[in-house]
Design an enzyme around this catalytic site. Structure first.
Site, PDB file in Angstrom:
ATOM      1  N   GLU A 215       0.828  -1.208   0.000  1.00 29.29           N
ATOM      2  CA  GLU A 215       0.000   0.000   0.000  1.00 29.29           C
ATOM      3  C   GLU A 215       0.863   1.259   0.000  1.00 29.29           C
ATOM      4  O   GLU A 215       0.373   2.363   0.251  1.00 29.29           O
ATOM      5  CB  GLU A 215      -0.958  -0.007   1.189  1.00 29.29           C
ATOM      6  N   LYS A 347     -16.909   0.786   3.940  1.00 27.26           N
ATOM      7  CA  LYS A 347     -16.251   0.268   2.744  1.00 27.26           C
ATOM      8  C   LYS A 347     -17.314  -0.397   1.875  1.00 27.26           C
ATOM      9  O   LYS A 347     -17.866  -1.440   2.239  1.00 27.26           O
ATOM     10  CB  LYS A 347     -15.160  -0.732   3.126  1.00 27.26           C
TER      11      LYS A 347
END
Length: 350
Positions: A215, A347
């Site tokens: 990430e 999410k």
């Protein structure tokens, strides 16, 4: 302009196109185009490295001869053969109707038949087609034309857990630039600290320490959480900022990943800690460092423990539930009743 478009143009769904693309980790994911006579919306669906047990199902082909079984051809077929015939002709502005249609077509709680990636791909592409047809940014279409409040960015700059190959149990160490009211300035401050962190890690461990996790955060050869927090604190000072005033720290523990179900302990800093001791450990970190947010501090079934840590440090620190809630209304209501966490992660792919 938006009203003129809506009066004169046909915004009914005319065609859907789905395709297999690669995400930032080099794995297949789904991309969907929704077409009307006056607009098109496109959406590519994200996928997490560490996922909660209770998350909606991200459908994969399972054919090990392609992408190690991670292909999404079945998702494409579900969109093309099952979803598309049912929603063609519906106005893209009828988001709730389209979403409910797909939920009913699937018929499961966790989207196991059509796949959450299929449903979300179509849903998000529909919203984008509607916003484009109305000449609005997506955030304006969803939040109203006067929507203009930007969030404070949380930047994942140092990685452990499943995001890295080091011995750090905690998955993400983040910085939050809180000393400015301009989003662009917050981004600048965060970027400056990120590059100073590179220098700090290089000086301590050599060039190999600036390899990054999947990430984008650095994945140095650290073993203890405090070593990572000390490195972040030093980088903030080197960048010319003050920790606690210009920037604060945050953690995404992803504690389910270092929880031992048999022993009911957490392996962190080379020690096996009980739930009670781990909570005390977090409390010590909050006191020692300017930690203002901790995500998933305990394993994904521990509502009682999450309520305990929220009670102890929730007045000064944001306790975020992700894996424990997985954007599921039923689990979120349970957490609210018990006082477990004081924030949750929304999410859409869950």
């Amino acid at each position: 302009m938006a009203s003129e478009v809506s009066k004169t143009s046909d915004m009914k769904i005319q065609k859907l196109v789905a395709r297999e693309i690669l995400d930032s980790r080099g794995n297949p994911t789904i991309e969907v185009d929704v077409f009307t006579d006056c607009s098109m919306g496109r959406a590519a669906i994200p996928s997490g490295a560490s996922t909660g047990t209770h998350e909606a199902i991200e459908l994969r082909d399972g054919d090990v001869s392609r992408y190690s079984g991670k292909g999404v051809r079945n998702v494409i077929r579900n969109i093309t053969n099952i979803i598309a015939p049912k929603i063609k002709g519906i106005d893209v502005r009828n988001q709730e109707e389209i979403d409910k249609c797909m939920i009913d077509l699937d018929g499961t709680v966790n989207k196991a038949i059509l796949g959450a990636n299929a449903i979300l791909g179509v849903s998000l592409a529909t919203a984008k087609a509607a916003s484009n047809g109305l000449n609005l940014h997506l955030f304006q279409y969803l939040g109203g034309e006067n929507c203009r409040i930007m969030p404070v960015p949380m930047m994942n700059v140092l990685n452990g857990g499943k995001h890295a190959g080091n011995d750090l149990s905690i998955q993400e160490f983040l910085i939050i630039p809180v000393g400015t009211n301009k989003f662009s300035e917050a981004v600048r401050i965060g970027a400056e600290v990120y590059h100073c962190l590179r220098k700090v890690l290089t000086e301590r461990f050599g060039k190999g320490a600036v390899n990054v996790g999947d990430e984008g955060g650095f994945a140095p050869p650290l073993k203890k959480v405090v070593d990572a927090l000390d490195a972040l604190s030093e980088a903030i000072q080197v960048a010319g900022y003050s920790i606690g005033e210009d920037l604060v720290l945050a953690l995404d523990a992803a504690a389910s990943e270092f929880y031992n179900k048999e022993k009911k302990t957490y392996l962190i800093d080379g020690q096996n800690l009980s739930q009670e001791r781990l909570i005390d450990y977090y409390c010590e970190l909050v006191e020692r460092y300017s930690i203002k947010s901790i995500e998933d501090p305990l394993q994904e079934e521990d509502f009682v423990g999450l309520a305990d840590i929220t009670k102890k440090i929730g007045r000064k620190t944001q306790i975020v539930g992700d894996d424990i809630f997985v954007t599921n209304v039923r689990r979120l209501k349970k957490g609210m009743r018990q006082g477990a966490a004081n924030a949750f992660l929304l999410k859409l792919n869950q």
